[in-house]
Design a protein around this motif. Structure first.
Motif, PDB file in Angstrom:
ATOM      1  N   GLY A  15       0.792  -1.232   0.000  1.00 64.76           N
ATOM      2  CA  GLY A  15       0.000   0.000   0.000  1.00 64.76           C
ATOM      3  C   GLY A  15       0.815   1.268   0.000  1.00 64.76           C
ATOM      4  O   GLY A  15       0.270   2.356   0.224  1.00 64.76           O
ATOM      5  N   THR A  16       2.109   1.170  -0.257  1.00 62.82           N
ATOM      6  CA  THR A  16       2.980   2.339  -0.088  1.00 62.82           C
ATOM      7  C   THR A  16       3.479   2.932  -1.396  1.00 62.82           C
ATOM      8  O   THR A  16       4.103   3.986  -1.391  1.00 62.82           O
ATOM      9  CB  THR A  16       4.196   1.939   0.766  1.00 62.82           C
ATOM     10  OG1 THR A  16       4.863   0.837   0.129  1.00 62.82           O
ATOM     11  CG2 THR A  16       3.768   1.536   2.164  1.00 62.82           C
ATOM     12  N   ARG A  17       3.259   2.240  -2.501  1.00 65.27           N
ATOM     13  CA  ARG A  17       3.688   2.751  -3.829  1.00 65.27           C
ATOM     14  C   ARG A  17       2.639   2.371  -4.860  1.00 65.27           C
ATOM     15  O   ARG A  17       1.798   1.493  -4.620  1.00 65.27           O
ATOM     16  CB  ARG A  17       5.014   2.110  -4.256  1.00 65.27           C
ATOM     17  CG  ARG A  17       6.216   2.593  -3.523  1.00 65.27           C
ATOM     18  CD  ARG A  17       7.490   2.189  -4.257  1.00 65.27           C
ATOM     19  NE  ARG A  17       7.748   0.764  -4.247  1.00 65.27           N
ATOM     20  CZ  ARG A  17       7.832   0.001  -5.342  1.00 65.27           C
ATOM     21  NH1 ARG A  17       7.665   0.520  -6.538  1.00 65.27           N
ATOM     22  NH2 ARG A  17       8.098  -1.289  -5.227  1.00 65.27           N
ATOM     23  N   TYR A  38       4.427  -3.222   3.189  1.00 65.77           N
ATOM     24  CA  TYR A  38       5.383  -3.060   2.097  1.00 65.77           C
ATOM     25  C   TYR A  38       6.518  -4.046   2.337  1.00 65.77           C
ATOM     26  O   TYR A  38       6.610  -4.683   3.389  1.00 65.77           O
ATOM     27  CB  TYR A  38       5.893  -1.617   2.015  1.00 65.77           C
ATOM     28  CG  TYR A  38       6.692  -1.162   3.210  1.00 65.77           C
ATOM     29  CD1 TYR A  38       6.068  -0.879   4.426  1.00 65.77           C
ATOM     30  CD2 TYR A  38       8.073  -1.039   3.141  1.00 65.77           C
ATOM     31  CE1 TYR A  38       6.811  -0.481   5.528  1.00 65.77           C
ATOM     32  CE2 TYR A  38       8.827  -0.636   4.235  1.00 65.77           C
ATOM     33  CZ  TYR A  38       8.176  -0.367   5.428  1.00 65.77           C
ATOM     34  OH  TYR A  38       8.912   0.016   6.521  1.00 65.77           O
ATOM     35  N   LEU A  66       5.904 -10.696   1.833  1.00 67.42           N
ATOM     36  CA  LEU A  66       4.779 -11.638   1.722  1.00 67.42           C
ATOM     37  C   LEU A  66       5.166 -12.943   1.032  1.00 67.42           C
ATOM     38  O   LEU A  66       4.366 -13.877   1.012  1.00 67.42           O
ATOM     39  CB  LEU A  66       3.617 -10.972   0.984  1.00 67.42           C
ATOM     40  CG  LEU A  66       3.007  -9.769   1.717  1.00 67.42           C
ATOM     41  CD1 LEU A  66       1.974  -9.071   0.839  1.00 67.42           C
ATOM     42  CD2 LEU A  66       2.371 -10.203   3.033  1.00 67.42           C
ATOM     43  N   ALA A  93      -0.461  -6.228  -3.210  1.00 66.45           N
ATOM     44  CA  ALA A  93       0.960  -6.472  -3.503  1.00 66.45           C
ATOM     45  C   ALA A  93       1.078  -7.571  -4.561  1.00 66.45           C
ATOM     46  O   ALA A  93       0.426  -8.610  -4.480  1.00 66.45           O
ATOM     47  CB  ALA A  93       1.703  -6.884  -2.242  1.00 66.45           C
ATOM     48  N   GLY A  94       1.922  -7.301  -5.553  1.00 65.52           N
ATOM     49  CA  GLY A  94       2.098  -8.293  -6.611  1.00 65.52           C
ATOM     50  C   GLY A  94       3.390  -8.059  -7.357  1.00 65.52           C
ATOM     51  O   GLY A  94       3.917  -6.937  -7.389  1.00 65.52           O
ATOM     52  N   VAL A 116       3.790 -14.683  -3.710  1.00 67.93           N
ATOM     53  CA  VAL A 116       3.365 -13.300  -3.440  1.00 67.93           C
ATOM     54  C   VAL A 116       1.950 -13.043  -3.968  1.00 67.93           C
ATOM     55  O   VAL A 116       1.135 -12.413  -3.302  1.00 67.93           O
ATOM     56  CB  VAL A 116       4.367 -12.299  -4.058  1.00 67.93           C
ATOM     57  CG1 VAL A 116       3.883 -10.865  -3.887  1.00 67.93           C
ATOM     58  CG2 VAL A 116       5.750 -12.484  -3.439  1.00 67.93           C
ATOM     59  N   THR A 197       3.290   2.476 -13.183  1.00 64.82           N
ATOM     60  CA  THR A 197       3.930   2.315 -11.871  1.00 64.82           C
ATOM     61  C   THR A 197       5.326   1.741 -12.116  1.00 64.82           C
ATOM     62  O   THR A 197       5.704   1.445 -13.258  1.00 64.82           O
ATOM     63  CB  THR A 197       3.153   1.334 -10.975  1.00 64.82           C
ATOM     64  OG1 THR A 197       3.347   0.006 -11.473  1.00 64.82           O
ATOM     65  CG2 THR A 197       1.661   1.642 -10.928  1.00 64.82           C
ATOM     66  N   ILE A 199       6.298  -1.191 -11.360  1.00 66.87           N
ATOM     67  CA  ILE A 199       6.288  -2.646 -11.523  1.00 66.87           C
ATOM     68  C   ILE A 199       6.966  -3.033 -12.844  1.00 66.87           C
ATOM     69  O   ILE A 199       7.587  -4.088 -12.952  1.00 66.87           O
ATOM     70  CB  ILE A 199       4.839  -3.195 -11.441  1.00 66.87           C
ATOM     71  CG1 ILE A 199       4.864  -4.692 -11.078  1.00 66.87           C
ATOM     72  CG2 ILE A 199       4.073  -2.968 -12.736  1.00 66.87           C
ATOM     73  CD1 ILE A 199       3.486  -5.255 -10.724  1.00 66.87           C
TER      74      ILE A 199
HETATM   75  P1  NAP Z   1       4.407  -1.534  -7.656  1.00 60.90           P
HETATM   76  O1  NAP Z   1       4.336  -0.105  -8.084  1.00 60.90           O
HETATM   77  O2  NAP Z   1       5.580  -2.353  -8.048  1.00 60.90           O
HETATM   78  O3  NAP Z   1       4.245  -1.553  -6.045  1.00 60.90           O
HETATM   79  C1  NAP Z   1       4.310  -2.786  -5.420  1.00 60.90           C
HETATM   80  C2  NAP Z   1       3.960  -2.670  -3.944  1.00 60.90           C
HETATM   81  O4  NAP Z   1       3.930  -4.006  -3.416  1.00 60.90           O
HETATM   82  C3  NAP Z   1       5.013  -1.938  -3.131  1.00 60.90           C
HETATM   83  O5  NAP Z   1       4.401  -1.348  -1.999  1.00 60.90           O
HETATM   84  C4  NAP Z   1       5.960  -3.063  -2.700  1.00 60.90           C
HETATM   85  O6  NAP Z   1       6.719  -2.789  -1.529  1.00 60.90           O
HETATM   86  C5  NAP Z   1       4.957  -4.181  -2.452  1.00 60.90           C
HETATM   87  N1  NAP Z   1       5.540  -5.508  -2.609  1.00 60.90           N
HETATM   88  C6  NAP Z   1       6.119  -6.038  -3.701  1.00 60.90           C
HETATM   89  N2  NAP Z   1       6.573  -7.288  -3.439  1.00 60.90           N
HETATM   90  C7  NAP Z   1       6.272  -7.517  -2.138  1.00 60.90           C
HETATM   91  C8  NAP Z   1       6.497  -8.606  -1.278  1.00 60.90           C
HETATM   92  N3  NAP Z   1       7.165  -9.705  -1.653  1.00 60.90           N
HETATM   93  N4  NAP Z   1       6.066  -8.526  -0.008  1.00 60.90           N
HETATM   94  C9  NAP Z   1       5.430  -7.410   0.410  1.00 60.90           C
HETATM   95  N5  NAP Z   1       5.173  -6.344  -0.358  1.00 60.90           N
HETATM   96  C10 NAP Z   1       5.607  -6.400  -1.611  1.00 60.90           C
HETATM   97  O7  NAP Z   1       3.136  -2.347  -8.154  1.00 60.90           O
HETATM   98  P2  NAP Z   1       1.778  -1.844  -8.870  1.00 60.90           P
HETATM   99  O8  NAP Z   1       2.036  -1.671 -10.316  1.00 60.90           O
HETATM  100  O9  NAP Z   1       1.168  -0.733  -8.087  1.00 60.90           O
HETATM  101  O10 NAP Z   1       0.888  -3.167  -8.737  1.00 60.90           O
HETATM  102  C11 NAP Z   1      -0.079  -3.349  -7.709  1.00 60.90           C
HETATM  103  C12 NAP Z   1      -0.950  -4.521  -8.101  1.00 60.90           C
HETATM  104  O11 NAP Z   1      -1.606  -4.229  -9.342  1.00 60.90           O
HETATM  105  C13 NAP Z   1      -0.167  -5.827  -8.342  1.00 60.90           C
HETATM  106  O12 NAP Z   1      -0.896  -6.913  -7.818  1.00 60.90           O
HETATM  107  C14 NAP Z   1      -0.081  -5.912  -9.848  1.00 60.90           C
HETATM  108  O13 NAP Z   1       0.037  -7.252 -10.299  1.00 60.90           O
HETATM  109  C15 NAP Z   1      -1.406  -5.300 -10.244  1.00 60.90           C
HETATM  110  N6  NAP Z   1      -1.416  -4.791 -11.615  1.00 60.90           N
HETATM  111  C16 NAP Z   1      -0.541  -3.796 -11.993  1.00 60.90           C
HETATM  112  C17 NAP Z   1      -0.563  -3.364 -13.321  1.00 60.90           C
HETATM  113  C18 NAP Z   1       0.378  -2.296 -13.797  1.00 60.90           C
HETATM  114  O14 NAP Z   1       0.509  -2.133 -15.041  1.00 60.90           O
HETATM  115  N7  NAP Z   1       1.036  -1.552 -12.925  1.00 60.90           N
HETATM  116  C19 NAP Z   1      -1.467  -3.915 -14.228  1.00 60.90           C
HETATM  117  C20 NAP Z   1      -2.325  -4.911 -13.805  1.00 60.90           C
HETATM  118  C21 NAP Z   1      -2.294  -5.333 -12.494  1.00 60.90           C
HETATM  119  P3  NAP Z   1       8.141  -1.976  -1.636  1.00 60.90           P
HETATM  120  O15 NAP Z   1       7.806  -0.563  -1.957  1.00 60.90           O
HETATM  121  O16 NAP Z   1       8.789  -2.105  -0.299  1.00 60.90           O
HETATM  122  O17 NAP Z   1       8.934  -2.633  -2.740  1.00 60.90           O
END
Ligand code: NAP
Length: 253
Positions: A15-17, A38, A66, A93-94, A116, A197, A199
């Motif tokens: 929930g932090t990024r 996070y 996680l 988280a993913g 995860v 993001t 990711i």
């Molecule tokens: P993100 O910007 O990479 O942020 C990931 C967040 O999850 C961060 O707070 C990170 O913590 C935390 N995290 C990652 N691995 C972790 C672990 N092993 N244990 C605990 N926390 C963990 O990701 P996002 O793009 O916002 O994605 C959020 C969700 O949306 C995910 O489930 C992703 O699959 C889904 N999604 C994203 C997209 C896209 O294009 N962005 C599209 C479809 C679905 P730290 O900050 O400490 O690293």
């Protein structure tokens, strides 16, 4: 305007990024107390928490990897210790694993993706339902799983194992939504398309949102705040008859 249950307390994993932080911003403005988990980026987590607290929100942080399911099992008890009751869980988280062909995906990496993206949400969902179920003495609640459009596309040449994990998450939603519909627990999915993001940088393709823009009917990737509203809605009483649903937010894809 979406209505909120008084004294809502919600957990957002990751929930932090990115998308999780956008959800936190919206929920903090809607009066939720928040536990944001996070993995290791303390600076972003602390900065977001301080920003939300300055707006009057009750925000707690929990650093937890996680991928370790024993550690995942600490999340619900931590939230209950802070808030007394938990009314919402967002399994956000993913990780995707490195972008590449199916034959090149190391099985150890796919195992991590499943830990995860699937097994940790299972652990948290079980703990949340045990706490929320009105049949077990709880006061009900709402769970939102953040899946992906990838769950139905398969993502060939990109990340098939990630798509598999999100398809499994969709089934977690469907099965638990039906099993606990009479226990006051609603379970729904939000499925983003490509969203801007970090990711993508973690997957080795920082420019993926721009590269994919032409294949998206709206001609651009989404922004995290464009995903957050659906999550807020699903957590709210406005969605009181909604369970087992999947809201796809993907610019037309
Ligand atoms: P993100 O910007 O990479 O942020 C990931 C967040 O999850 C961060 O707070 C990170 O913590 C935390 N995290 C990652 N691995 C972790 C672990 N092993 N244990 C605990 N926390 C963990 O990701 P996002 O793009 O916002 O994605 C959020 C969700 O949306 C995910 O489930 C992703 O699959 C889904 N999604 C994203 C997209 C896209 O294009 N962005 C599209 C479809 C679905 P730290 O900050 O400490 O690293």
């Amino acid at each position: 305007m979406t209505s909120v249950v008084p004294s809502s307390a919600t957990i957002i994993t990751g929930g932090t990024r990115g998308i999780g932080a956008a959800i936190a911003e919206r929920l903090a403005g809607s009066g939720h107390s928040l536990l944001l988990t996070y993995r290791n980026r303390d600076d972003e987590a602390i900065a977001l928490a301080e920003r939300l607290r300055a707006r009057g929100a009750h925000v707690e942080l929990l650093r937890v990897d996680l991928a370790h399911l024993d550690a995942a099992a600490e999340v619900l008890p931590t939230a209950i210790a802070h808030f007394g009751t938990v009314t919402g869980l967002v399994n956000n988280a993913g990780i995707t694993g490195r972008i590449g062909g199916f034959l090149d995906a190391p099985i150890e990496e796919s195992e991590l993706v499943f830990r995860v993206n699937v097994l940790a949400p299972m652990v948290l969902t079980r703990d949340a339902i045990r706490h929320m179920s009105t049949e077990l003495g709880g006061r009900g609640g709402s769970i939102v799983n953040i899946s992906s459009g990838a769950a139905t596309s398969g993502s060939p040449n990109r990340y098939v194992p990630y798509s598999m994990s999100k398809a499994a998450l969709n089934v977690l939603t469907l099965g638990t939504a039906k099993e606990f519909a009479r226990a006051g627990v609603r379970v729904n999915t939000v499925s983003p398309g490509t969203t801007r993001t970090e990711i993508h940088a973690d997957a080795g393709r920082p420019n993926a949102p721009e590269e994919r823009a032409a294949s998206i009917p709206m001609g651009r990737a989404g922004e995290p705040h464009e995903i957050a509203g659906a999550v807020v809605y699903l957590l709210s009483e406005d969605a009181s008859y909604t369970t087992g649903a999947d809201i796809r937010i993907s610019g037309g894809n």
